[in-house]
Design an enzyme around this catalytic site. Structure first.
Site, PDB file in Angstrom:
ATOM      1  N   ARG A  42       0.846  -1.209   0.000  1.00 34.27           N
ATOM      2  CA  ARG A  42       0.000   0.000   0.000  1.00 34.27           C
ATOM      3  C   ARG A  42       0.876   1.253   0.000  1.00 34.27           C
ATOM      4  O   ARG A  42       0.440   2.335  -0.394  1.00 34.27           O
ATOM      5  CB  ARG A  42      -0.987  -0.004   1.179  1.00 34.27           C
ATOM      6  CG  ARG A  42      -1.910   1.206   1.193  1.00 34.27           C
ATOM      7  CD  ARG A  42      -3.236   0.997   1.927  1.00 34.27           C
ATOM      8  NE  ARG A  42      -3.095   0.346   3.206  1.00 34.27           N
ATOM      9  CZ  ARG A  42      -2.536   0.895   4.297  1.00 34.27           C
ATOM     10  NH1 ARG A  42      -2.062   2.128   4.247  1.00 34.27           N
ATOM     11  NH2 ARG A  42      -2.455   0.224   5.428  1.00 34.27           N
TER      12      ARG A  42
ATOM     13  N   TYR B  50     -14.220  17.972 -16.396  1.00 36.95           N
ATOM     14  CA  TYR B  50     -14.641  16.574 -16.301  1.00 36.95           C
ATOM     15  C   TYR B  50     -15.791  16.498 -15.295  1.00 36.95           C
ATOM     16  O   TYR B  50     -15.615  16.839 -14.121  1.00 36.95           O
ATOM     17  CB  TYR B  50     -13.475  15.672 -15.889  1.00 36.95           C
ATOM     18  CG  TYR B  50     -13.970  14.282 -15.590  1.00 36.95           C
ATOM     19  CD1 TYR B  50     -14.662  13.557 -16.554  1.00 36.95           C
ATOM     20  CD2 TYR B  50     -13.795  13.712 -14.346  1.00 36.95           C
ATOM     21  CE1 TYR B  50     -15.164  12.302 -16.273  1.00 36.95           C
ATOM     22  CE2 TYR B  50     -14.285  12.458 -14.069  1.00 36.95           C
ATOM     23  CZ  TYR B  50     -14.979  11.757 -15.035  1.00 36.95           C
ATOM     24  OH  TYR B  50     -15.498  10.518 -14.750  1.00 36.95           O
TER      25      TYR B  50
ATOM     26  N   ASP C 281      -5.711  19.542 -14.686  1.00 39.16           N
ATOM     27  CA  ASP C 281      -6.026  18.247 -15.293  1.00 39.16           C
ATOM     28  C   ASP C 281      -5.600  18.363 -16.752  1.00 39.16           C
ATOM     29  O   ASP C 281      -6.224  19.070 -17.545  1.00 39.16           O
ATOM     30  CB  ASP C 281      -7.533  17.983 -15.164  1.00 39.16           C
ATOM     31  CG  ASP C 281      -7.960  16.656 -15.780  1.00 39.16           C
ATOM     32  OD1 ASP C 281      -7.181  16.092 -16.579  1.00 39.16           O
ATOM     33  OD2 ASP C 281      -9.074  16.196 -15.487  1.00 39.16           O
TER      34      ASP C 281
ATOM     35  N   LYS D  50      -6.721   7.294 -19.954  1.00 43.62           N
ATOM     36  CA  LYS D  50      -6.969   7.822 -21.295  1.00 43.62           C
ATOM     37  C   LYS D  50      -5.694   7.676 -22.142  1.00 43.62           C
ATOM     38  O   LYS D  50      -5.244   6.580 -22.363  1.00 43.62           O
ATOM     39  CB  LYS D  50      -7.449   9.266 -21.174  1.00 43.62           C
ATOM     40  CG  LYS D  50      -8.616   9.438 -20.172  1.00 43.62           C
ATOM     41  CD  LYS D  50      -9.825   8.629 -20.564  1.00 43.62           C
ATOM     42  CE  LYS D  50     -11.082   8.923 -19.775  1.00 43.62           C
ATOM     43  NZ  LYS D  50     -11.041   8.769 -18.326  1.00 43.62           N
TER      44      LYS D  50
HETATM   45  C1  LIG Z   1     -10.538  14.922 -18.381  1.00 47.37           C
HETATM   46  C2  LIG Z   1     -10.774  13.846 -17.376  1.00 47.37           C
HETATM   47  N1  LIG Z   1     -10.250  13.978 -16.147  1.00 47.37           N
HETATM   48  C3  LIG Z   1     -10.421  13.031 -15.193  1.00 47.37           C
HETATM   49  C4  LIG Z   1     -11.168  11.894 -15.441  1.00 47.37           C
HETATM   50  C5  LIG Z   1     -11.337  10.859 -14.359  1.00 47.37           C
HETATM   51  O1  LIG Z   1     -10.452   9.815 -14.598  1.00 47.37           O
HETATM   52  P1  LIG Z   1     -10.692   8.292 -14.180  1.00 47.37           P
HETATM   53  O2  LIG Z   1     -11.902   7.805 -14.930  1.00 47.37           O
HETATM   54  O3  LIG Z   1      -9.412   7.622 -14.570  1.00 47.37           O
HETATM   55  O4  LIG Z   1     -10.940   8.286 -12.710  1.00 47.37           O
HETATM   56  C6  LIG Z   1     -11.724  11.712 -16.700  1.00 47.37           C
HETATM   57  C7  LIG Z   1     -12.522  10.509 -16.999  1.00 47.37           C
HETATM   58  O5  LIG Z   1     -13.233  10.430 -17.979  1.00 47.37           O
HETATM   59  C8  LIG Z   1     -11.532  12.708 -17.697  1.00 47.37           C
HETATM   60  O6  LIG Z   1     -12.052  12.593 -18.925  1.00 47.37           O
END
Ligand SMILES: Cc1ncc(COP(=O)(O)O)c(C=O)c1O
Length: 381
Positions: free
Chosen positions: A54, A106, A179, A204
């Site tokens: 962990r 997101y 992000d 992604k």
């Molecule tokens: C731009 C963006 N940030 C964060 C996330 C969240 O990521 P995760 O699904 O890996 O938790 C996503 C998921 O679709 C996303 O498109």
């Protein structure tokens, strides 16, 4: 010959930082599934860095080194998902702290922030990223501790000026976290523009094959705040499985090829369909008609990414008809993978969504661009 440190990032990433397994000579990193590590008769760990999984897994190190290299960072941390990575940042704040974030971002993170901040005693304001003064007007010196941005913003692809956001955040004593999932480190390295923490949904583009859920954070500031984030991963156990970490490093080896191909194809598709009689608009930061194009040109190098959206005539019904008629695009959520995906974001996000009902989001993969164009042509006819 070049010293290894002079090599281009794409060389280092293709070679997984020239990794060689010292135990076997294998050029693919090994997977270590052990949850625990042995101590000798004097109760000393056989390898001091490894105690319990962990805390960390030796298999993370290759992927984390690759990520730090890609982002020009000094430290990288893998997480069990992009959401877990974002949560580790937010949970490192103190009750009473103020956060600002874009209205269009997101949606899963926005939804979580809207409930969590209230429960945790954090104050949250959402700003309109399409208004260049909105961020500046939403922060307060001494109170705002974190400016969270996403660029380009999913799924309208508004572009936020990272350098300007960093100046605003630093000017009032806050940190800037971004992000950068959509831009990828191939096209934008936010640390270069002043970002303090960069987050990725590694699910992604970084992994790129629709078979791993993972997240990542990188920084150049290994300060108290970062130490809190590291503790959140260890204590919360938001850790990636050893096999997933291995798949992630393998996926990242082809990141440059995949991102460049997706970006080129997205640009071709955006140009091809701009002005199509059955479309109200094509949203893509690579188009000169996009309001964020000039900023995108400044902070994205070598392409504008593989994501674009179509606003279809005929509203929600028209958009759903296009999604229904596609045969080459796969109808599925997510993005940044080798296969092209199409989705109707409003159906996914529901009634509270700020996303227009006529919007169809495309994640462009690495297939033949002619096949993708032909599929969209027939779906729009
Ligand atoms: C731009 C963006 N940030 C964060 C996330 C969240 O990521 P995760 O699904 O890996 O938790 C996503 C998921 O679709 C996303 O498109």
């Amino acid at each position: 010959m070049n010293k290894k440190s002079d090599l281009a990032p794409e060389t280092k990433i293709a070679q997984a930082m020239h990794h060689v397994d010292t135990a076997t000579g294998g050029i693919a990193p090994p997977i270590q599934p052990s949850t625990t590590y042995v101590r000798d008769e004097n109760y000393q760990l056989m390898v001091p860095a490894h105690s319990y999984s962990r805390d960390e897994n030796p298999g993370y190190l290759v992927a984390e080194k690759m990520l730090a290299e890609l982002e020009g960072a000094t430290s990288a941390l893998l997480f069990s998902s992009g959401m877990a990575a974002a949560m580790a940042v937010i949970q490192a704040l103190q009750p009473g702290d103020h956060i600002v974030a874009p209205k269009v971002m997101y949606w899963g993170l926005r939804r979580w922030l809207l409930t969590f901040c209230g429960n945790w005693g954090l104050q949250l304001d959402l700003f309109d990223a399409s208004d260049p003064h909105a961020l500046e007007n939403s922060v307060t010196e001494g109170k705002t501790k974190l400016v969270w941005i996403e660029s380009p913003c999913n799924p309208t692809w508004d572009v936020i000026d990272i350098g300007a956001a960093a100046d605003i955040a630093h000017g009032i004593g806050a940190r800037l976290a971004i992000d950068s999932t959509i831009a990828t480190p191939v096209l934008t390295q936010p640390i270069e523009f002043g970002a303090d923490i960069v987050m990725h949904s590694a699910t992604k583009y970084l992994n790129g094959h629709s078979d791993v859920v993972a997240g990542a954070l990188v920084t150049t500031q290994e300060d108290e705040f970062w130490a809190g984030i590291c503790r959140n991963r260890v204590d919360g156990g938001a850790i990636l499985g050893p096999f997933e970490a291995w798949l992630l490093q393998r996926g990242m080896r082809t990141l440059f090829l995949r991102v460049r191909r997706s970006s080129e194809s997205a640009m071709t598709i955006a140009k091809q369909f701009e002005g199509h009689p059955n479309l109200e608009a094509v949203l893509y930061p690579g188009l000169t008609s996009h309001p964020g194009h000039e900023i995108a040109r400044k902070q994205m190098q070598g392409g504008y990414g593989g994501m674009l959206s179509l606003r279809v005539t005929g509203g929600e019904e028209g958009a759903l008809a296009v999604v229904k008629n596609c045969k080459v695009f796969t109808r599925a959520t997510s993005l940044g993978c080798v296969e092209s995906l199409i989705e109707h974001r409003y159906s996914i996000e529901g009634k509270s969504s700020p996303i227009p009902k006529d919007l169809v989001r495309l994640s462009i993969g690495i297939e033949s661009v002619d096949d993708l164009i032909a599929d969209l042509e027939q779906a729009l006819s």
